[in-house]
Scaffold this motif. Structure first.
Motif, PDB file in Angstrom:
ATOM      1  N   GLU A  81       6.481   2.678  -4.473  1.00 13.19           N
ATOM      2  CA  GLU A  81       6.268   3.659  -5.532  1.00 13.19           C
ATOM      3  C   GLU A  81       7.226   4.860  -5.511  1.00 13.19           C
ATOM      4  O   GLU A  81       7.451   5.494  -6.537  1.00 13.19           O
ATOM      5  CB  GLU A  81       4.814   4.162  -5.519  1.00 13.19           C
ATOM      6  CG  GLU A  81       4.409   4.910  -4.271  1.00 13.19           C
ATOM      7  CD  GLU A  81       2.924   5.221  -4.239  1.00 13.19           C
ATOM      8  OE1 GLU A  81       2.209   4.749  -5.136  1.00 13.19           O
ATOM      9  OE2 GLU A  81       2.492   5.945  -3.319  1.00 13.19           O
ATOM     10  N   GLU A  87       3.785  -2.869  -5.607  1.00 17.05           N
ATOM     11  CA  GLU A  87       4.236  -1.676  -6.339  1.00 17.05           C
ATOM     12  C   GLU A  87       3.888  -0.381  -5.615  1.00 17.05           C
ATOM     13  O   GLU A  87       4.656   0.591  -5.671  1.00 17.05           O
ATOM     14  CB  GLU A  87       3.635  -1.669  -7.752  1.00 17.05           C
ATOM     15  CG  GLU A  87       4.268  -2.683  -8.674  1.00 17.05           C
ATOM     16  CD  GLU A  87       3.680  -2.645 -10.071  1.00 17.05           C
ATOM     17  OE1 GLU A  87       4.447  -2.856 -11.021  1.00 17.05           O
ATOM     18  OE2 GLU A  87       2.462  -2.423 -10.204  1.00 17.05           O
ATOM     19  N   GLU A  88       2.768  -0.357  -4.912  1.00 18.33           N
ATOM     20  CA  GLU A  88       2.379   0.861  -4.216  1.00 18.33           C
ATOM     21  C   GLU A  88       3.318   1.180  -3.059  1.00 18.33           C
ATOM     22  O   GLU A  88       3.693   2.329  -2.848  1.00 18.33           O
ATOM     23  CB  GLU A  88       0.938   0.754  -3.719  1.00 18.33           C
ATOM     24  CG  GLU A  88      -0.106   0.784  -4.821  1.00 18.33           C
ATOM     25  CD  GLU A  88      -1.519   0.799  -4.266  1.00 18.33           C
ATOM     26  OE1 GLU A  88      -1.685   0.677  -3.039  1.00 18.33           O
ATOM     27  OE2 GLU A  88      -2.457   0.922  -5.071  1.00 18.33           O
ATOM     28  N   GLY A 119       0.793  -1.227   0.000  1.00 15.75           N
ATOM     29  CA  GLY A 119       0.000   0.000   0.000  1.00 15.75           C
ATOM     30  C   GLY A 119       0.826   1.279   0.000  1.00 15.75           C
ATOM     31  O   GLY A 119       1.897   1.352   0.603  1.00 15.75           O
ATOM     32  N   SER A 120       0.314   2.299  -0.675  1.00 11.35           N
ATOM     33  CA  SER A 120       1.022   3.580  -0.790  1.00 11.35           C
ATOM     34  C   SER A 120       1.182   4.272   0.556  1.00 11.35           C
ATOM     35  O   SER A 120       2.115   5.061   0.742  1.00 11.35           O
ATOM     36  CB  SER A 120       0.293   4.496  -1.779  1.00 11.35           C
ATOM     37  OG  SER A 120      -1.050   4.696  -1.379  1.00 11.35           O
ATOM     38  N   SER A 155       4.586   3.756   1.827  1.00 12.14           N
ATOM     39  CA  SER A 155       5.722   4.032   0.935  1.00 12.14           C
ATOM     40  C   SER A 155       6.793   4.896   1.603  1.00 12.14           C
ATOM     41  O   SER A 155       7.994   4.691   1.386  1.00 12.14           O
ATOM     42  CB  SER A 155       5.239   4.687  -0.370  1.00 12.14           C
ATOM     43  OG  SER A 155       4.572   5.912  -0.084  1.00 12.14           O
TER      44      SER A 155
END
Length: 242
Positions: free
Chosen positions: A238, A234-235, A198-199, A202
């Motif tokens: 990111e 990927e989040e 989850g972003s 990040s």
């Protein structure tokens, strides 16, 4: 610490599960330690699916609890034990004798820490340790500033943990103390997997990677482990310069 970035949460969960399947198939009676929370859910559900396909068998494994909110047990919705029993142990009918958790309702919490340390000594080392990373960089409930030399211990919760922890409960719940395995036990594990998705995570992931080992960010201790993996979707990755 090897960094692995996957295309989406589902792929991260699947590949994490495959690592666990490989480890369990190599040592069917090993000792496992699995984090509670939203992040490992996909991994646990994939493992359950693969048990039904006879690709892996957890019946001979031993399990040790990672952490718990002080004052809660498996019957308290929102507790770590409630999550693991609901998502994994009860689904697979794991023998209760193979599961050891802190009794976080006990009067003698230091005694519970000792029992858990002894369980790990008897059945360990931990073969697979599946961890998550807190918004403040904590591992299990090893909060910022904690000594890396500790085994199981009782801890005063960081304000960030108290706030973020509310997401596991249907109503506002007082969270003040936790009981948790210590970083020494993670360092002695054969395989450590740190899952982050989850972003919203990040920024802390970036700090984890950029900082040297520091108690201000407990997750950095895994940089000293010879077989540790940072598993990201990927989040979560990111803003990394990968």
């Amino acid at each position: 610490m090897e960094i692995c970035v996957y295309e989406g949460y589902d792929e991260m969960s699947k590949q994490s599960a495959e690592m666990i399947i490989k480890a369990v198939n190599e040592k069917p009676d090993g000792l496992l330690c699995i984090a509670a929370g939203s992040t490992p859910t996909g991994t646990l559900r994939y493992l359950v699916q693969e048990v039904k396909r006879n690709r892996v068998d957890f019946s001979k494994c031993k399990f040790v609890g990672l952490d718990e909110w002080v004052g809660m047990d498996r019957h308290d919705e929102g507790s770590c034990q409630h999550y693991l029993y609901s998502e994994f142990f009860d689904v697979l009918n794991i023998n209760q004798e193979n599961i050891h958790f802190f009794d976080a309702k006990a009067e003698d919490l230091e005694g519970e820490c000792k029992k858990t340390d002894e369980f790990i000594v008897e059945h360990g080392p931990i073969n697979v340790c599946l961890l998550g990373l807190g918004m403040n960089g904590h591992l299990a409930l090893n909060e910022p500033g904690i000594s890396f030399e500790l085994s199981s211990h009782v801890v005063d919760l960081d304000n960030t943990t108290k706030k973020v922890g509310q997401k596991y409960f249907n109503e506002v719940t007082e969270l003040s103390k936790g009981i948790t395995l210590g970083c020494q036990q993670f360092l002695h594990a054969e395989l450590v997997m740190l899952q982050v998705n989850g972003s919203k995570k990040s920024e802390i992931v970036k700090k984890l990677i950029e900082n040297d080992v520091t108690t201000k960010l407990p997750g950095t201790i895994l940089k000293k482990h010879q077989n540790s993996f940072l598993l990201l979707d990927e989040e979560a990755a990111e803003i990394l310069p990968l």
